[in-house]
Motif scaffolding. Structure first.
Motif, mmCIF file in Angstrom:
data_model
loop_
_atom_site.group_PDB
_atom_site.id
_atom_site.type_symbol
_atom_site.label_atom_id
_atom_site.label_comp_id
_atom_site.label_asym_id
_atom_site.label_seq_id
_atom_site.Cartn_x
_atom_site.Cartn_y
_atom_site.Cartn_z
ATOM 1 N N ARG A 1 4.521 -17.558 -37.112
ATOM 2 C CA ARG A 1 4.276 -16.413 -36.228
ATOM 3 C C ARG A 1 3.775 -15.205 -37.021
ATOM 4 N N ARG A 2 2.862 -14.457 -36.415
ATOM 5 C CA ARG A 2 2.482 -13.150 -36.947
ATOM 6 C C ARG A 2 3.563 -12.145 -36.569
ATOM 7 N N VAL A 3 3.971 -11.332 -37.541
ATOM 8 C CA VAL A 3 5.108 -10.425 -37.337
ATOM 9 C C VAL A 3 4.736 -9.024 -37.798
ATOM 10 N N GLY A 4 5.179 -8.023 -37.033
ATOM 11 C CA GLY A 4 5.078 -6.633 -37.431
ATOM 12 C C GLY A 4 6.453 -6.011 -37.532
ATOM 13 N N LEU A 5 6.511 -4.754 -37.999
ATOM 14 C CA LEU A 5 7.812 -4.124 -38.255
ATOM 15 C C LEU A 5 7.797 -2.648 -37.873
#
Length: 241
Positions: free
Chosen positions: A72-76
Motif C-alpha cells: 500500500r501507498r502510505v502518507g503521514l
C-alpha cells in the motif's frame, strides 16, 4: 488409482488451496496514518502506564511498516508538537507514497511528543489529502483517546460518511485512559477499559475501532487496519481496500 497418483493429486489440491493465500495482495487504495504526537504520548507513572506510549508506538511502527509498504501507498500526518499554538500543530509530513516505511519510521522515531490534541482537524486534513488522489482511501488514526482542541469527531464522521462515501476511518485506541488518574500500580479502577471519543469516526464511516494495550496489541491493530486481507481461493477482493 495407484498410490503415486493419489499423492500427486492431494499435493495438487493443497497447492491450489494454499498458494493464493500465501500471496500478498496489493491494496486498491491509499492510506494516511494520523499519528498522535501530543504531550500525553510521553506520560508515564500513573494509570498503569509503565512506559511512555511513544516508546511502544515506535516499536510497533518499526515492526509493521516494512511489510505494509509492499502492499500500500502510505502518507503521514502528525499532530501535537510544533511551533504554532498548541491546537494548530498539524503537520502533513507527506501524502501517500510508495515505499513509505523509512520515512514513517524516521518521523515517529524522532518525534518528541508535546502540545494538545487537535484530533478531529487532523483526521479532516487526512481526508482532504486522500481526496486529492482519488475517491477512496483509508485513514488510520493512532490516538490515546482525547480531543482537547474543541473538535467534534462525531460531527466530522457524519460529514465524511455523507460527502466521502469511499473513505474509511479506522481508529486505534492506544492505552486510552479516562480523566481519573491514580498513582497506584494496582487498585480498584479498571483504567484499561476506556474508549476514545474518536470511536464514532470508525463506526460511522464503516471502519474498525481497535483497542490496544500492549505493543503486541498495537502491532496487530496496525497490521489489521493498514494491511490488506489476503485474497482467498475464489479471488475475492480485500475487504478493507
Amino acid at each position: 488409482m495407484n498410490r503415486f497418483a493419489r499423492v500427486s493429486r492431494i499435493g495438487l489440491c493443497l497447492a491450489l488451496t494454499v498458494a493464493p493465500l500465501a500471496a500478498e495482495p496489493v491494496c486498491t487504495s491509499d492510506a494516511m496514518i494520523v499519528f498522535d504526537g501530543s504531550g500525553s504520548m510521553s506520560e508515564m507513572g500513573f494509570n498503569q502506564l509503565d512506559l511512555p506510549r511513544i516508546f511502544e508506538a515506535r516499536q510497533a511502527i518499526r515492526t509493521v511498516m516494512p511489510r505494509v509498504e509492499r502492499v500500500r501507498r502510505v502518507g503521514l500526518i502528525v499532530y501535537g508538537p510544533g511551533p504554532r499554538d498548541a491546537c494548530s500543530n498539524i503537520a502533513l509530513r507527506f501524502p501517500p507514497i510508495p515505499n513509505a516505511a523509512t520515512r514513517v519510521i524516521g518521523a515517529v522515531d524522532t518525534l518528541e511528543p508535546a502540545g494538545d490534541t487537535p484530533l478531529t482537524e487532523a483526521v479532516a486534513e487526512a481526508a482532504r489529502t486522500l481526496r486529492q488522489t482519488g475517491e477512496a482511501g483509508v485513514v488510520v488514526l493512532v490516538t490515546d483517546g482525547k480531543e482537547t482542541c474543541g473538535g467534534a469527531p462525531c460531527q466530522l464522521a457524519a460529514t465524511l460518511a455523507a460527502d466521502a462515501p469511499g473513505l474509511v476511518v479506522h481508529v486505534i485506541g492506544f492505552k486510552v485512559r479516562g480523566d481519573y488518574f491514580s498513582w497506584e500500580s494496582q487498585g480498584g479502577g479498571d483504567y484499561t477499559s476506556s474508549v476514545s471519543v474518536a470511536r464514532c469516526l470508525a463506526e460511522t464511516t464503516g471502519g474498525q475501532y481497535v483497542p490496544a494495550e500492549t505493543v503486541e496489541d498495537l502491532i496487530g491493530a496496525l497490521q489489521r487496519t493498514l494491511g490488506c486481507q489476503l485474497i482467498g481461493v475464489l479471488g475475492q477482493r480485500p475487504e478493507n481496500r
